[in-house]
Design an enzyme around this catalytic site. Structure first.
Site, PDB file in Angstrom:
ATOM      1  N   CYS A   1      14.484  -1.725 -30.008  1.00 39.46           N
ATOM      2  CA  CYS A   1      13.455  -1.799 -31.174  1.00 39.46           C
ATOM      3  C   CYS A   1      11.853  -2.328 -30.498  1.00 39.46           C
ATOM      4  O   CYS A   1      11.038  -1.342 -31.083  1.00 39.46           O
ATOM      5  CB  CYS A   1      13.501  -2.414 -32.352  1.00 39.46           C
ATOM      6  SG  CYS A   1      14.002  -4.204 -31.786  1.00 39.46           S
TER       7      CYS A   1
ATOM      8  N   VAL B   1       8.628   0.054 -31.468  1.00 39.49           N
ATOM      9  CA  VAL B   1       8.070  -0.164 -32.267  1.00 39.49           C
ATOM     10  C   VAL B   1       6.319  -0.489 -31.286  1.00 39.49           C
ATOM     11  O   VAL B   1       5.481  -0.483 -32.188  1.00 39.49           O
ATOM     12  CB  VAL B   1       8.148  -2.373 -32.945  1.00 39.49           C
ATOM     13  CG1 VAL B   1       6.614  -2.592 -33.608  1.00 39.49           C
ATOM     14  CG2 VAL B   1       9.798  -1.990 -33.887  1.00 39.49           C
TER      15      VAL B   1
END
Lengths: 419, 490, 490, 419
Positions: free
Chosen positions: B135, B139
């Site tokens: 992630c 991101v």
């Protein structure tokens, strides 16, 4: 970088190189390690399901953890309202909990959600304590950064209260692996001391807030708790002693040190301590004889290296090498024996090179990494030990440890490996 | 001790004799507010039965010979997975981390990837590196393709062209905030083939298989079946040796790589394959479909061959595609499983069973328990799936049962259903052990992950022989369950 | 139900929730007079861990293709054995009785044998009939040889010479008042070879094996190993298909015979064999020695290849005799077992274990538990044996343990020892279930007979792979055992 | 011999042909079958270890049995002193036992030991009852001979005592398979009757000796208990009724018959009985519909055929064939339905021929022989049922039986056999 045999060496306290195959973990991991055992609060992971899934296993035990299970939507639009709802729902579902720890992991850590604001709102609405731990995985160079974050959060929970009437202590840096808290508690009760809080092997929110009532902090794992102990001294005037309960010598020294502080030492107590020590030495005599002069390689977090090193040396091992998965230079200075090799943050290849170079009789490492040395045919003791293997703290703990070592060393399987 | 014994203590195992104090772990159970029971009605997630995508891509990578997953994220993203694999397989697993720290979060992971790849290549000489995102890198918006291309340029510059012949690279985007480990594997299956498969125009007779989260024991059983069928085959992502191998002693060369695993070459040749089987629809379909679309390799996507019906389907399909007859030896094994089913029907018939796990495991197991005459009651498909519920409903209709299916919910709502309406048996992974103890219903472990018992990774659950073992586990677990007068089960 | 639950009941399985009344089965335990504990000091026999000879001869016969045991005795002598086999194998087993009644007891079993053989031959057309004696025929003093010769004459007279070409006869004297089922098998192994084996003078390279009371799963594993070793072999008394075969549906021809079993021809050719292995010294040695003595076939008598040491010995001996190298695939499996042993040593090391069963099983299992670092405490060798104690003592000496060995005692004295000094684990057959429950010590089932759990007859305990399974059973049984805080074993 | 289709038929009540592959057992087996459940006595097998080993398993349950384990020595020299020692030792080891049954099996049966003499001696020395059962395996043509021997022995134990004050019955021929005794007891208690002794599902030595205090004997299994009931009528003047509790019709008839005897029948009781019956029929409606017209083949001992036949017929089965493993002609006469085929003592080949000829939808046979029909692909119900399958007696028992049949018939495995 230095070189020890064929093994390249790195200075301590540095971040890992990418691709170095480090065994280190992240800040979130470290925070969970310290806060995991605290029972009367909700543990809420603000992040994707994976962090929640993994974070529910702390030192081999499945713990109750809930989370926000962030999806693409929340990552894009912000997950704050989801966090708020989750907290309020969780308090409705477990009304008996006195508060919540909110662990902020990488996703929301990068997007920079105002988690503190939500925490304040929820505190207001529910009248429960909500403590945010800013522990995105990337925020520290290894898990010990997470340990600090956890202790910082714990420190903020402590209120100034009156000193207790009876002689009272806190224990800091003791995580109740396989019942070790109980062993240490028993030794201290034997001295007539009350234990207010065990950070964090046996801690509740309420006990934590009143932990300033203690007269003395006993610091077990300096690596995780040293700064916390210092702050407690500064803010609440509670002195601390560093004490180790690993090995009979260390245990006796710790008991005397603490007893001296409270001026409790007398002949009877001294005899009692000696008797326990003799019994432990007696029961382990055969094992100690068998271990005498054997070579041990220890690959663990630095604080563990110190305590396990003491146990191993008391058993008669020569510690030919230590490698810390993570440590500060201060940690290394705390290790009072000087093995031929000291290294920091070994990669998988370096671990293998150590094995080849030193062909140790015993490897001590963590449960995650143990299978490499096992696969390569080295008797390996893994920590944290499973509950049935028993506490390693105190006199009884020394016997447990000795038996554990004996089990590993004498397992017939090793003799078949090259058969 | 002897005098304190009554001759046959009725309790089966007498805790009393163990002389260990009983202490309650928690206080009395308070039911949750009813409206918060369904996971869809809650923001809070409790006991998810899935983890995040990267694990799946790492699992797949470890099934490739001398391959290392390089996880573009923080260190925890590897450590937790190493721990998970260590518990399941009791084997070492080398997984590298990009070691994201604050600077990476702020400036992106370019340096981490470039330096990480160089370090890996120099120190480990892997034949393949998969770059698995997390992630954080997703991101931040890391442009992995350009980072990798830069890294490769630098490698070539430093070490010459040969270095890129030795090591191949595959990028798998596995943001942790979507899908689950199942989808992570699925994506890996596509990306490996996308990056490696070539077609020469010359079709081979070889069949390719994507096993999904089958254990080493399952994959070995799959190979045995394929050998019995006398077809030419390759297993992709073959963890059967890499994650279950002998105690070797100190190897001649270090770093140590486990033997086995699928060769990079096999991925390359897959483009010429005659068919590709995805034996776990949710974990492998993407790879099979990609190969079909791009290289015209016939894709067969079917439930894990577990029990009679699913194994029949698999064997039939195999026989058709490879144009080989089904040998008597396979029919024999089928007959043995039938015999075992007939022999034990009194123990299985009408027993109510709850299931929990990854979609592919749960879907096939549901059909198997129906074949045993059991009644599936509550089924938790740990990762939301579009195929598994269909497989479940088809079996349910055929066998006239009406299970409640939670498609992608968390364990909390499924466990709540079990507390209100306890089944006779639970089939699930090791994280079902708490509900099993809480309601006093025995647990048969299967699927991902099983880590609190030993040997499960070595014994097959698939095929007719695996069915035999699965059935024996089910029956013996029922028989082991201590009823007050447990002499009934001598 | 939900409101009456506390979240994690500490007892593991909550009988309370089952709402079944507990009732004590017997009153308080009163210890027996001490001087009556040792079985040698008593006339009364309590819970023998062995049955009588005929069963062994019937077991052996059922491992021969289209062979029927004909039991020269009363009907119970067959019914009880049919029942025993039915419980162990869950398979039909055709065993014929001479149906002794009063007249036979008075006048002898001549008529019974003659008429019985005729009936069998006419109605079942078996390829072999073994005549198995019992205590009644032995006490009466039946002259089986002359009866059989008369029966054969009559058959020839009635049906022509061909009938005797189709059906062969073997006489096995198995008086029930001596030895046990183990010796019954042992005698059968000799009598079959005596009656059938021929030597042509032309030695073959084929190795012959007498498996003893190995299960179908064990024998299949034995075959797999021999195939891996790439030797020519025949298994004598091969029950692997006859007592574990597929659900077949109505066969074309009745009477139904199960497929498989050793061909009569294989016994005939054994006289030309290059070696004969008795893999259960107490159940097979006699056959191997006879073949060696009369036909100069090298006899190798060795413990059941269970665990590392015994399997090593077997593989080495095989490699020497057949002059074939040990293939890597076998070494690989050995390494996997070692890996499993290293992975689980914390569960096995120093665990105290009691063993009970037939001599061959107990002897090899004792060595295996020593290899696992377990401490054998009390060992009951169910049938008095001259070889098993030696094997046990050899292992005990090597591993520095000092078990108490009951050579041929009954279960009572062994159980008494266990009550006074409970081990951590019991390894034994299904008839050990009572003591296991009484003292609250878990039981790992193995050997003869296992009838109260399913699938045991299909899974091997022998060889490295069988060892893997045996070890997993041992560890999982320890882990399954419900301790008060059984979360320790997640 | 007759012929039915391809199946040769034999007259009933005859001894088996040698080599006929009979399923019949021996006199010892029969004696153990009847006496097995009696709890407060020692069961002593005078014979080789095998008889002891096998005889400890009665109807699938392991029972405490001891023995003399005769070896060659005793067979040659006589085993009497060993028997005497064994009995005396056993009484010392289990002083709570009130007596002993001594089963004489083939070996001593042929040598002709004076076992009675030893029994008398031991009785004298120990003041415990010692009853000898002369049941060498060869002594009867099948196990029912053993049943008679057992009942003869039981009969000799009965003393003449005063009649009980409250209405009292004995139950004869009821062996408590899977808790059936409890079901029947419950029905009788419902009528206000006291059960003195259940032969032998729930019998103790003391109850047996006072069983002459009953007013009525209820005969369940006529095959095993008929002669015994007759003797009790002759010697103690206790009348008996034959009653079956298998199936709702039979149960209702039995309840009424017994109630009538004691003049207990009233409207309330009638309603109660009807209600239970309706409930049982109600609960089994779907199963009965599914079974309607299906064909059953029953291969069991004759008495069982009668009771199971009633259950099957009530479920809607057509009984296309019965084959008795052992039976007397009287038994066959007792079977009030007339299936197309009745045969006695089927051999393995005959059993297979029956299956081929009739292709039944359901086979009911004993647990020892069930695997043949299972292997050939026929849904098979085996008796005695395991405890968890429940009692087949009474109204609840009918439901249990129906469910058992349903489990067997609807098991999906059968549809795969030819798939």
């Amino acid at each position: 970088m230095g070189l020890c045999g064929s093994v390249p060496m790195r200075a301590c306290g540095m971040a890992s190189e990418p691709g170095h195959m480090t065994q280190r973990s992240c800040a979130y991991f470290g925070a969970r390690y310290v806060l995991g055992p605290i029972k009367d609060v909700l543990h809420v992971v603000h992040g994707p399901a994976g962090c929640l899934y993994y974070g529910s296993m702390v030192r081999g035990r499945l713990q109750k953890v809930v989370g926000t299970d962030l999806g693409v939507g929340e990552i894009v639009m912000g997950g704050l309202s989801r966090l708020k709802d989750a907290l309020i729902e969780a308090f409705r579902m477990w009304p008996e909990k006195s508060g919540a720890f909110v662990y902020m992991t990488c996703g929301p850590g990068i997007t920079g959600d105002d988690v503190e604001g939500v925490a304040a709102q929820v505190e207001k609405e529910t009248r429960k304590k909500v403590v945010v731990i800013h522990c995105p995985g990337f925020s520290k160079i290894h898990q010990s950064g997470g340990h600090s974050l956890a202790y910082d959060a714990l420190f903020r929970l402590i209120k100034p209260v009156k000193k207790a009437q009876e002689p009272t202590v806190n224990i800091i840096g003791e995580y109740n692996v396989a019942g070790e808290t109980k062993s240490i508690r028993a030794l201290l009760s034997g001295l007539g001391l009350r234990v207010n809080t065990v950070f964090t092997g046996d801690a509740k929110l309420e006990d934590i807030s009143t932990s300033s009532s203690a007269h003395l902090n006993i610091l077990i794992c300096g690596s995780t708790g040293r700064k916390f102990a210092r702050l407690m001294r500064e803010k609440f005037g509670i002195p601390h002693v560093e004490a180790s309960f690993y090995g009979t010598t260390a245990t006796s020294r710790a008991v005397r040190k603490i007893a001296d502080f409270f001026d409790l030492m007398d002949r009877n107590m001294l005899l009692g301590v000696m008797e326990q020590k003799f019994r432990a030495l007696d029961e382990t005599e055969a094992i100690r004889k068998a271990c005498e002069g054997k070579k041990a390689l220890v690959v663990l977090g630095a604080a563990r290296i110190k305590s396990i090193g003491a146990l191993l040396r008391e058993l008669g091992f020569e510690i030919i090498g230590i490698a810390s998965i993570f440590a500060s230079n201060e940690d290394y200075r705390g290790i009072c024996f000087n093995p031929p090799l000291t290294m920091d943050d070994p990669g998988d290849d370096e671990f293998e090179k150590l094995l080849r170079a030193f062909t140790p009789d015993l490897v001590v490492t963590n449960s995650r990494e143990q299978w490499r040395s096992v696969k390569l045919g080295f008797p390996t003791l893994a920590l944290p030990q499973e509950e049935f293997r028993g506490s390693f703290a105190g006199y009884e703990g020394f016997i447990n440890f000795a038996k554990d070592v004996q089990r590993v060393l004498t397992a017939p399987v090793w003799r078949f490996v090259h058969g | 001790m002897i005098n304190s014994l009554s001759e046959i203590p009725i309790e089966g195992i007498t805790y009393k004799n163990l002389k260990i104090e009983k202490k309650p772990i928690t206080q009395d159970y308070v039911p949750p507010p009813l409206e918060l029971v369904p996971s869809s009605k809650r923001a809070v997630c409790i006991d998810p039965s899935r983890t995040c995508m990267p694990l799946g891509a790492m699992w797949a990578t470890l099934g490739v010979h001398r391959a290392i997953p390089f996880v573009q994220g923080a260190q925890g993203c590897t450590t937790y997975v190493r721990y998970t694999f260590a518990r399941i397989f009791r084997e070492p697993a080398s997984i590298a981390s990009a070691s994201f720290h604050e600077d990476a979060a702020v400036f992106g992971g370019r340096q981490n990837l470039i330096r990480g790849i160089r370090n890996l290549v120099c120190r480990y000489r892997p034949e393949l590196i998969s770059i698995v995102t997390t992630c954080s890198s997703e991101v931040i918006g890391d442009d992995i393709h350009s980072f990798l291309s830069e890294a490769m340029d630098l490698l070539e510059e430093e070490f010459g062209r040969e270095v890129l012949d030795v090591t191949r690279f595959v990028i798998v985007n596995t943001p942790s905030f979507a899908g689950s480990h199942v989808e992570g594997y699925n994506r890996a299956s596509r990306e490996f083939l996308r990056a490696l498969a070539k077609s020469t125009g010359q079709k081979s007779r070889t069949l390719y298989f994507i096993p999904g989260f089958m254990s080493p024991g399952d994959i070995r059983e799959l190979k045995r079946i394929l050998e019995m069928m006398d077809v030419s085959f390759r297993i992709l992502f073959d963890i059967s040796d890499t994650l279950d191998c002998p105690l070797v002693g100190m190897p001649e060369r270090i770093p140590y790589y486990p033997p086995g695993g699928t060769r990079v070459e096999d991925f390359v040749r897959a483009g010429d394959g005659s068919a590709i089987f995805a034996l776990s629809p949710d974990a492998g379909r993407a790879g099979a479909l990609w190969l079909e679309k791009v290289h015209r390799v016939a894709a067969r996507i079917m439930p894990i061959p577990m029990g009679i019906g699913c194994t029949d389907e698999f064997i039939k399909s195999l026989s058709e595609i490879a144009e080989v007859p089904i040998p008597d030896s396979i029919k024999w094994e089928r007959g043995i499983l039938l015999d075992a089913m007939a022999d034990t029907l009194h123990y299985t018939m009408m027993k109510r069973v709850a299931l929990c796990g990854d979609p592919d495991f749960v879907a096939s197991a549901t059909r198997f328990v129906c074949e045993l005459g059991m009644i599936p009651t509550y089924i938790l498909i740990g990762t939301r799936s579009s195929t598994a519920p269909e497989t479940v409903w088809k079996a349910a209709e055929e066998y006239n049962v009406k299970p409640v299916v939670f498609n992608g919910g968390d364990q909390f709502e499924w466990e709540y259903a079990l507390k209100n309406d306890p089944p006779d048996l639970i089939l699930g992974h090791s994280r079902c052990v708490n509900i099993s103890r809480e309601i006093g219903v025995p647990l048969v472990r299967f699927g991902f992950p099983v880590y609190d018992r030993v040997g499960y990774q070595r014994q097959p659950f698939i095929g007719y022989r695996g069915g035999e073992r699965f059935l024996a586990l089910i029956v013996n677990t029922l028989l082991d369950h201590h009823y007050p007068d447990d002499r009934t089960h001598q």
